[in-house]
Design a protein around this motif. Sequence first.
Motif, mmCIF file in Angstrom:
data_model
loop_
_atom_site.group_PDB
_atom_site.id
_atom_site.type_symbol
_atom_site.label_atom_id
_atom_site.label_comp_id
_atom_site.label_asym_id
_atom_site.label_seq_id
_atom_site.Cartn_x
_atom_site.Cartn_y
_atom_site.Cartn_z
ATOM 1 N N LEU A 108 0.883 -1.078 -0.039
ATOM 2 C CA LEU A 108 0.193 0.010 -0.202
ATOM 3 C C LEU A 108 0.812 1.153 0.155
ATOM 4 O O LEU A 108 0.314 2.270 -0.750
ATOM 5 C CB LEU A 108 -0.758 -0.138 1.209
ATOM 6 C CG LEU A 108 -2.005 1.084 1.288
ATOM 7 C CD1 LEU A 108 -2.862 0.296 0.596
ATOM 8 C CD2 LEU A 108 -2.823 0.488 2.971
ATOM 9 N N ARG A 109 2.387 1.159 1.124
ATOM 10 C CA ARG A 109 2.898 2.865 1.101
ATOM 11 C C ARG A 109 2.792 2.959 -0.161
ATOM 12 O O ARG A 109 2.867 4.384 -0.004
ATOM 13 C CB ARG A 109 4.205 1.976 2.077
ATOM 14 C CG ARG A 109 4.601 3.032 2.182
ATOM 15 C CD ARG A 109 5.275 2.801 3.710
ATOM 16 N NE ARG A 109 6.747 2.018 3.233
ATOM 17 C CZ ARG A 109 7.826 2.103 2.858
ATOM 18 N NH1 ARG A 109 7.983 3.635 2.433
ATOM 19 N NH2 ARG A 109 8.514 1.542 1.933
ATOM 20 N N PRO A 110 3.770 2.541 -1.385
ATOM 21 C CA PRO A 110 4.277 3.025 -2.283
ATOM 22 C C PRO A 110 3.579 3.991 -3.132
ATOM 23 O O PRO A 110 3.306 3.877 -4.520
ATOM 24 C CB PRO A 110 5.446 2.040 -2.305
ATOM 25 C CG PRO A 110 5.269 1.203 -2.428
ATOM 26 C CD PRO A 110 4.481 1.345 -1.258
ATOM 27 N N LEU A 111 2.073 3.534 -3.430
ATOM 28 C CA LEU A 111 0.761 3.413 -4.365
ATOM 29 C C LEU A 111 0.762 4.631 -4.237
ATOM 30 O O LEU A 111 0.262 4.875 -2.955
ATOM 31 C CB LEU A 111 0.401 2.433 -4.036
ATOM 32 C CG LEU A 111 -0.381 1.333 -4.621
ATOM 33 C CD1 LEU A 111 -1.215 0.555 -4.285
ATOM 34 C CD2 LEU A 111 -0.068 0.700 -5.898
ATOM 35 N N PRO A 112 0.645 5.517 -5.304
ATOM 36 C CA PRO A 112 -0.162 6.901 -5.465
ATOM 37 C C PRO A 112 -1.685 6.403 -5.168
ATOM 38 O O PRO A 112 -2.162 5.918 -5.860
ATOM 39 C CB PRO A 112 0.220 7.141 -6.396
ATOM 40 C CG PRO A 112 0.563 6.791 -7.567
ATOM 41 C CD PRO A 112 1.054 5.136 -6.876
ATOM 42 N N LEU A 116 -7.377 5.430 3.573
ATOM 43 C CA LEU A 116 -5.382 4.038 2.609
ATOM 44 C C LEU A 116 -3.945 5.002 2.577
ATOM 45 O O LEU A 116 -3.039 3.791 3.022
ATOM 46 C CB LEU A 116 -6.281 3.657 1.367
ATOM 47 C CG LEU A 116 -6.881 2.565 1.495
ATOM 48 C CD1 LEU A 116 -7.379 2.231 0.483
ATOM 49 C CD2 LEU A 116 -6.728 1.021 2.257
ATOM 50 N N ALA A 117 -4.167 6.380 2.675
ATOM 51 C CA ALA A 117 -3.056 6.910 2.432
ATOM 52 C C ALA A 117 -2.204 7.437 4.142
ATOM 53 O O ALA A 117 -1.427 7.553 3.484
ATOM 54 C CB ALA A 117 -3.419 8.030 1.833
ATOM 55 N N MET A 118 -3.319 7.664 4.719
ATOM 56 C CA MET A 118 -3.133 7.761 6.395
ATOM 57 C C MET A 118 -2.640 6.744 6.986
ATOM 58 O O MET A 118 -1.719 6.469 8.074
ATOM 59 C CB MET A 118 -3.787 8.745 7.047
ATOM 60 C CG MET A 118 -4.410 10.081 6.440
ATOM 61 S SD MET A 118 -5.730 10.972 7.119
ATOM 62 C CE MET A 118 -5.007 11.923 7.980
ATOM 63 N N LEU A 119 -3.090 5.284 6.590
ATOM 64 C CA LEU A 119 -2.740 4.397 7.120
ATOM 65 C C LEU A 119 -0.907 3.690 7.445
ATOM 66 O O LEU A 119 -0.557 3.925 8.434
ATOM 67 C CB LEU A 119 -3.771 3.118 7.087
ATOM 68 C CG LEU A 119 -4.713 3.042 7.555
ATOM 69 C CD1 LEU A 119 -5.710 1.334 7.002
ATOM 70 C CD2 LEU A 119 -4.386 2.333 8.296
ATOM 71 N N PRO A 120 -0.445 3.894 6.298
ATOM 72 C CA PRO A 120 0.845 3.541 6.399
ATOM 73 C C PRO A 120 1.751 4.234 7.471
ATOM 74 O O PRO A 120 2.628 3.657 8.467
ATOM 75 C CB PRO A 120 1.527 3.182 4.857
ATOM 76 C CG PRO A 120 -0.028 3.078 3.920
ATOM 77 C CD PRO A 120 -0.827 3.483 4.885
ATOM 78 N N PRO A 121 2.166 6.093 7.299
ATOM 79 C CA PRO A 121 2.774 6.372 8.307
ATOM 80 C C PRO A 121 1.772 5.722 9.732
ATOM 81 O O PRO A 121 3.530 5.857 10.586
ATOM 82 C CB PRO A 121 2.640 7.926 8.316
ATOM 83 C CG PRO A 121 1.242 8.018 7.221
ATOM 84 C CD PRO A 121 1.159 6.458 6.190
ATOM 85 N N LEU A 150 -0.877 13.051 8.323
ATOM 86 C CA LEU A 150 -2.162 14.471 8.236
ATOM 87 C C LEU A 150 -1.800 14.974 7.098
ATOM 88 O O LEU A 150 -2.449 15.313 5.841
ATOM 89 C CB LEU A 150 -1.995 15.807 9.488
ATOM 90 C CG LEU A 150 -3.410 15.550 10.790
ATOM 91 C CD1 LEU A 150 -3.330 15.976 10.991
ATOM 92 C CD2 LEU A 150 -5.050 15.501 9.908
ATOM 93 N N GLY A 151 -0.717 15.411 6.925
ATOM 94 C CA GLY A 151 -0.311 15.933 5.264
ATOM 95 C C GLY A 151 -0.260 14.923 3.811
ATOM 96 O O GLY A 151 -0.948 15.425 3.182
ATOM 97 N N ALA A 152 -0.145 13.473 4.623
ATOM 98 C CA ALA A 152 0.066 13.365 2.919
ATOM 99 C C ALA A 152 -1.906 12.943 2.209
ATOM 100 O O ALA A 152 -1.952 12.254 1.760
ATOM 101 C CB ALA A 152 0.200 11.334 3.607
ATOM 102 N N GLY A 153 -2.322 13.098 4.376
ATOM 103 C CA GLY A 153 -3.935 13.008 3.525
ATOM 104 C C GLY A 153 -4.310 13.947 2.969
ATOM 105 O O GLY A 153 -6.142 13.529 2.016
ATOM 106 N N TRP A 154 -4.139 15.002 3.351
ATOM 107 C CA TRP A 154 -4.655 16.909 2.946
ATOM 108 C C TRP A 154 -4.542 16.515 1.361
ATOM 109 O O TRP A 154 -5.105 16.948 0.182
ATOM 110 C CB TRP A 154 -3.788 17.424 3.714
ATOM 111 C CG TRP A 154 -4.083 18.780 3.245
ATOM 112 C CD1 TRP A 154 -3.747 19.817 2.952
ATOM 113 C CD2 TRP A 154 -5.615 19.719 3.265
ATOM 114 N NE1 TRP A 154 -4.304 21.471 2.787
ATOM 115 C CE2 TRP A 154 -5.720 20.880 3.131
ATOM 116 C CE3 TRP A 154 -6.612 19.001 4.522
ATOM 117 C CZ2 TRP A 154 -6.721 21.665 3.293
ATOM 118 C CZ3 TRP A 154 -8.234 20.530 4.298
ATOM 119 C CH2 TRP A 154 -7.625 20.736 4.022
ATOM 120 N N SER A 155 -3.274 15.754 0.624
ATOM 121 C CA SER A 155 -2.972 15.875 -0.504
ATOM 122 C C SER A 155 -3.606 15.560 -0.834
ATOM 123 O O SER A 155 -4.168 15.470 -2.326
ATOM 124 C CB SER A 155 -1.219 15.686 -0.992
ATOM 125 O OG SER A 155 -0.815 15.209 -0.271
#
Lengths: 265, 282
Positions: free
Chosen positions: B130-134, B159-164, B215-220
């Motif tokens: 999941l982590r490297p997927l845009p 899904l974007a926020m989960l890996p970090p 939060l940063g990843a989720g926001w973008s």
Amino acid sequence: MSVLSLQSVSLAFPADRDSHQTRLVLDGVTLHLASDEFIAVIGRSGSGKTSLLNLAAGFLKPTSGRISVDGVDIAGPDADRAVVFQDDALYPWLNARDNVAFPLKLRGIAKRERRLRANGLLAKVGLENAGAKNIWELSGGMRQRVGIARALASEPRFLLLDEPLGALDALTRARLQQFLLKVWSDSKTGALLITHSIEEAILLATRVVVLAPNPGRIVADIPASFGRQLLAGKSLPELKDTPEYRRLHDGLTGLIHADAEEDAA
Amino acid sequence: MTINIGTMIPAAPTAPVDVAVEAQQPKRSFGTLPISLATIAVIIAAWSLASAYGVVSPLFLPSPWTVLKAIHGVAVNGFVDSTLAQHTFASLLRIFAALAASIVIGIPAGLAIGTSRIGKGILDPIVEFLRPLPPLAYLPLIIIWIGIGEASKITVISLAMLPPIILSTAAGVKSAPADFINAARSFGATRLQILLQVILPSAIPSILTGTRIALGAGWSTLVAAELVAASRGLGFMIQSAAQFLVTDIVIAGIVVIAAIAFLLEILARLLERWFVPWAAHR
């Protein structure tokens, strides 16, 4: 009276990650600690002092031999053997009082009762006003006293002290030695103290055990009575000036030193 | 523990250097802030000049003043059926719903990876896939699966926020000092007590750092998800404005998004200081 026994205990670690060879850390150590005794273990680095304590605590399992309390083999760490660590291992997210109350919380004792008992223990170690303080606001000596109070909170039969005063400055250390002696004699627990300091061992212990390295083994087990004399009110300079003290100090220094020369040869 | 190469240089030569650094500290208390402020001023000045002298057509680059007026206009009159506050609220609602979901899933997952061989074996490949997927790569699939409503957007953001969050929880768990755990064991703690009362608290600074990154990843991801499928939200506002070539609102949206990301970052740092004051003293 309880007895913590190590019988012909040996401990081997893998020599390195990939080989099957092992390095013998402790070889056939037999030691009995009664709950009215204070045993100090001294020895040079690499003599397996800390491994001995970790075995007694149950953090490590012996490769061979038996470790038991009152004849019952230990299954691992347990509340009857509380450990005080060199780096205090206090929890920074808890204040001083909650650290002391931590073992009580584990046992499900109600909050009010915990608070009360923790305050009592803090008073016992002379920190009655520090309960609400954060751990990082305390000096090294105060932190160790909190650590000792926390260990006492679990009402252990044996206190295992892993160089608790090793990182303190000389003055604080001298004060805490006396303090430790008093705590031990008040609490009626057996104490196993790992230390680098011959003087500390002589002044506190009822028995001084000397470990020699490669592999770690007991080379001397000598009774001492200076702690009891200190408790009886004798002054420290007076004690250190006696021939008995000097003889024991020289004897222990010789034991540790002789062994170092043998290594170098 | 961090090992600084500098500290490994023999003590004598470094001692005077250390003193010098310490002596300079009061003067350097402003840090790089004045330089950064000057940089921003220069960029805005260049922007103003470029639009004032018609170097770039206003269609491509409206003046800063026009953008400010656009922000005011959207705030008061709205754009495509919603005011700026409504767009912003819609976006914030999505991000916080996704944050809640990813914390509820991510922290237990991280604990499982950090404490159990089986947990690590099961979850590691999923996280590493999941982590490297845009996130935009799987957004269309999520829309096929659960439709175009709020659920699909919140799922993608989660899904974007989960890996970090998972990885920082696992890292925090692994960095719990052995003495902390051994102390609890010597007081008779059970495995569950050790997990909840020693390992979890000592992992919280790391978890909060992970949450800040999330939060940063989720926001973008949010803004991108709204560009594709939404009827309200800052990303949707920008996308709609771009279709009508209302460049001032496009830029206004970008400025608002940047400002909110900045505020979220500050909020996360405040939470860190409030929740784990001890992390700085470790």
